[in-house]
Design a protein around this motif. Structure first.
Motif, PDB file in Angstrom:
ATOM      1  N   GLN A 120      62.180  30.851  31.480  1.00  0.00           N
ATOM      2  CA  GLN A 120      60.964  31.644  31.560  1.00  0.00           C
ATOM      3  C   GLN A 120      59.767  30.742  31.287  1.00  0.00           C
ATOM      4  OE1 GLN A 120      60.896  34.984  28.952  1.00  0.00           O
ATOM      5  NE2 GLN A 120      58.879  35.679  29.636  1.00  0.00           N
ATOM      6  N   VAL A 121      58.778  30.818  32.170  1.00  0.00           N
ATOM      7  CA  VAL A 121      57.594  29.995  32.023  1.00  0.00           C
ATOM      8  C   VAL A 121      56.691  30.580  30.944  1.00  0.00           C
ATOM      9  CG1 VAL A 121      55.548  29.090  33.157  1.00  0.00           C
ATOM     10  CG2 VAL A 121      57.696  29.288  34.431  1.00  0.00           C
ATOM     11  N   GLN A 122      56.267  29.737  30.028  1.00  0.00           N
ATOM     12  CA  GLN A 122      55.329  30.155  28.993  1.00  0.00           C
ATOM     13  C   GLN A 122      54.180  29.164  28.929  1.00  0.00           C
ATOM     14  OE1 GLN A 122      57.736  30.639  25.394  1.00  0.00           O
ATOM     15  NE2 GLN A 122      57.799  32.844  25.774  1.00  0.00           N
ATOM     16  N   LEU A 123      52.975  29.699  28.765  1.00  0.00           N
ATOM     17  CA  LEU A 123      51.771  28.891  28.651  1.00  0.00           C
ATOM     18  C   LEU A 123      51.052  29.271  27.368  1.00  0.00           C
ATOM     19  CD1 LEU A 123      50.385  29.319  32.281  1.00  0.00           C
ATOM     20  CD2 LEU A 123      51.814  27.475  31.410  1.00  0.00           C
ATOM     21  N   VAL A 124      50.620  28.271  26.626  1.00  0.00           N
ATOM     22  CA  VAL A 124      49.900  28.521  25.397  1.00  0.00           C
ATOM     23  C   VAL A 124      48.619  27.694  25.400  1.00  0.00           C
ATOM     24  CG1 VAL A 124      49.944  28.423  22.885  1.00  0.00           C
ATOM     25  CG2 VAL A 124      52.035  28.994  24.149  1.00  0.00           C
ATOM     26  N   GLU A 125      47.489  28.401  25.412  1.00  0.00           N
ATOM     27  CA  GLU A 125      46.194  27.729  25.337  1.00  0.00           C
ATOM     28  C   GLU A 125      45.780  27.543  23.881  1.00  0.00           C
ATOM     29  OE1 GLU A 125      45.696  30.680  28.904  1.00  0.00           O
ATOM     30  OE2 GLU A 125      46.610  30.675  26.916  1.00  0.00           O
ATOM     31  N   SER A 126      45.024  26.490  23.633  1.00  0.00           N
ATOM     32  CA  SER A 126      44.493  26.237  22.299  1.00  0.00           C
ATOM     33  C   SER A 126      43.222  25.408  22.411  1.00  0.00           C
ATOM     34  CB  SER A 126      45.515  25.512  21.424  1.00  0.00           C
ATOM     35  OG  SER A 126      45.833  24.249  21.972  1.00  0.00           O
ATOM     36  N   GLY A 127      42.506  25.306  21.299  1.00  0.00           N
ATOM     37  CA  GLY A 127      41.321  24.459  21.268  1.00  0.00           C
ATOM     38  C   GLY A 127      40.004  25.196  21.315  1.00  0.00           C
ATOM     39  N   GLY A 128      40.040  26.505  21.496  1.00  0.00           N
ATOM     40  CA  GLY A 128      38.799  27.258  21.515  1.00  0.00           C
ATOM     41  C   GLY A 128      38.185  27.368  20.134  1.00  0.00           C
ATOM     42  N   GLY A 129      36.967  27.880  20.106  1.00  0.00           N
ATOM     43  CA  GLY A 129      36.288  28.057  18.825  1.00  0.00           C
ATOM     44  C   GLY A 129      34.810  28.262  19.013  1.00  0.00           C
ATOM     45  N   LEU A 130      34.091  28.176  17.915  1.00  0.00           N
ATOM     46  CA  LEU A 130      32.638  28.336  17.907  1.00  0.00           C
ATOM     47  C   LEU A 130      32.000  26.955  17.929  1.00  0.00           C
ATOM     48  CD1 LEU A 130      30.045  30.034  17.547  1.00  0.00           C
ATOM     49  CD2 LEU A 130      30.442  29.884  15.065  1.00  0.00           C
ATOM     50  N   VAL A 131      31.068  26.766  18.844  1.00  0.00           N
ATOM     51  CA  VAL A 131      30.383  25.484  18.951  1.00  0.00           C
ATOM     52  C   VAL A 131      28.914  25.747  19.260  1.00  0.00           C
ATOM     53  CG1 VAL A 131      30.939  25.240  21.411  1.00  0.00           C
ATOM     54  CG2 VAL A 131      30.482  23.202  20.053  1.00  0.00           C
ATOM     55  N   GLN A 132      28.059  24.858  18.794  1.00  0.00           N
ATOM     56  CA  GLN A 132      26.625  24.998  19.069  1.00  0.00           C
ATOM     57  C   GLN A 132      26.304  24.547  20.491  1.00  0.00           C
ATOM     58  OE1 GLN A 132      24.547  22.821  16.001  1.00  0.00           O
ATOM     59  NE2 GLN A 132      24.678  24.543  14.577  1.00  0.00           N
ATOM     60  N   PRO A 133      25.221  25.061  21.047  1.00  0.00           N
ATOM     61  CA  PRO A 133      24.800  24.571  22.374  1.00  0.00           C
ATOM     62  C   PRO A 133      24.639  23.049  22.363  1.00  0.00           C
ATOM     63  CG  PRO A 133      23.576  26.535  21.787  1.00  0.00           C
ATOM     64  CD  PRO A 133      24.381  26.164  20.571  1.00  0.00           C
ATOM     65  N   GLY A 134      25.130  22.435  23.428  1.00  0.00           N
ATOM     66  CA  GLY A 134      25.131  20.988  23.511  1.00  0.00           C
ATOM     67  C   GLY A 134      26.379  20.337  22.961  1.00  0.00           C
TER      68      GLY A 134
END
Length: 116
Positions: free
Chosen positions: A1-15
Motif C-alpha cells: 500500500q502506497v503511503q505518503l507523509v508530508e512534513s516541514g510545514g509551520g509558521l514563517v515570516q514573510p520573506g
C-alpha cells in the motif's frame, strides 16, 4: 500500500524559507511523477510544482524563481524548497504521486502559514 507523509510545514515570516518533505513508502518511488499542490482557505487546490521520473520540473508562475522541487530516489523522498515566502503562499501543501498508468496517491498535507 502506497503511503505518503508530508512534513516541514509551520509558521514563517514573510520573506522566510521552509523546506517541505514528502516521504513515500510501499512503492517503486523512482518511476512516479511527483507533484506538490496547495489549498488555501476557501480556494481550490492548485498545482504548485511537478517533477517527472527523469528529473524535469515545472512550476506554476506564481512560485517560479522562489520554489524548487527535487527528489532523492534513494530516500523515496521529494522536497519543496520555498524561499521568499509571501502571505499568499499560506496553504495546506500536499504531495501526489502519479503512477505510470495514471493512478494517483495523495498525502494528508502539511500546513504552511506565512505571517508576521
Amino acid at each position: 500500500q502506497v503511503q505518503l507523509v508530508e512534513s516541514g510545514g509551520g509558521l514563517v515570516q514573510p520573506g522566510g524559507s521552509l523546506r517541505l518533505s514528502c516521504a513515500a513508502s510501499g512503492t517503486a518511488f523512482s518511476i512516479y511523477t511527483v507533484g506538490w499542490y496547495r489549498q488555501a482557505p476557501g480556494k481550490q487546490r492548485e498545482l504548485v510544482a511537478t517533477i517527472i521520473r527523469g528529473g524535469s520540473t515545472n512550476y506554476v508562475d506564481s512560485v517560479k524563481g522562489r520554489f524548487t522541487i527535487s527528489r532523492d530516489n534513494a530516500k523515496n523522498t521529494v522536497y519543496l524548497q520555498m524561499v521568499s515566502l509571501k502571505p499568499e503562499d499560506t496553504a495546506v501543501y500536499y504531495c501526489k504521486l502519479t503512477s505510470p498508468v495514471g493512478r494517483d496517491y495523495w498525502g494528508k498535507g502539511t500546513l504552511v502559514t506565512v505571517s508576521s
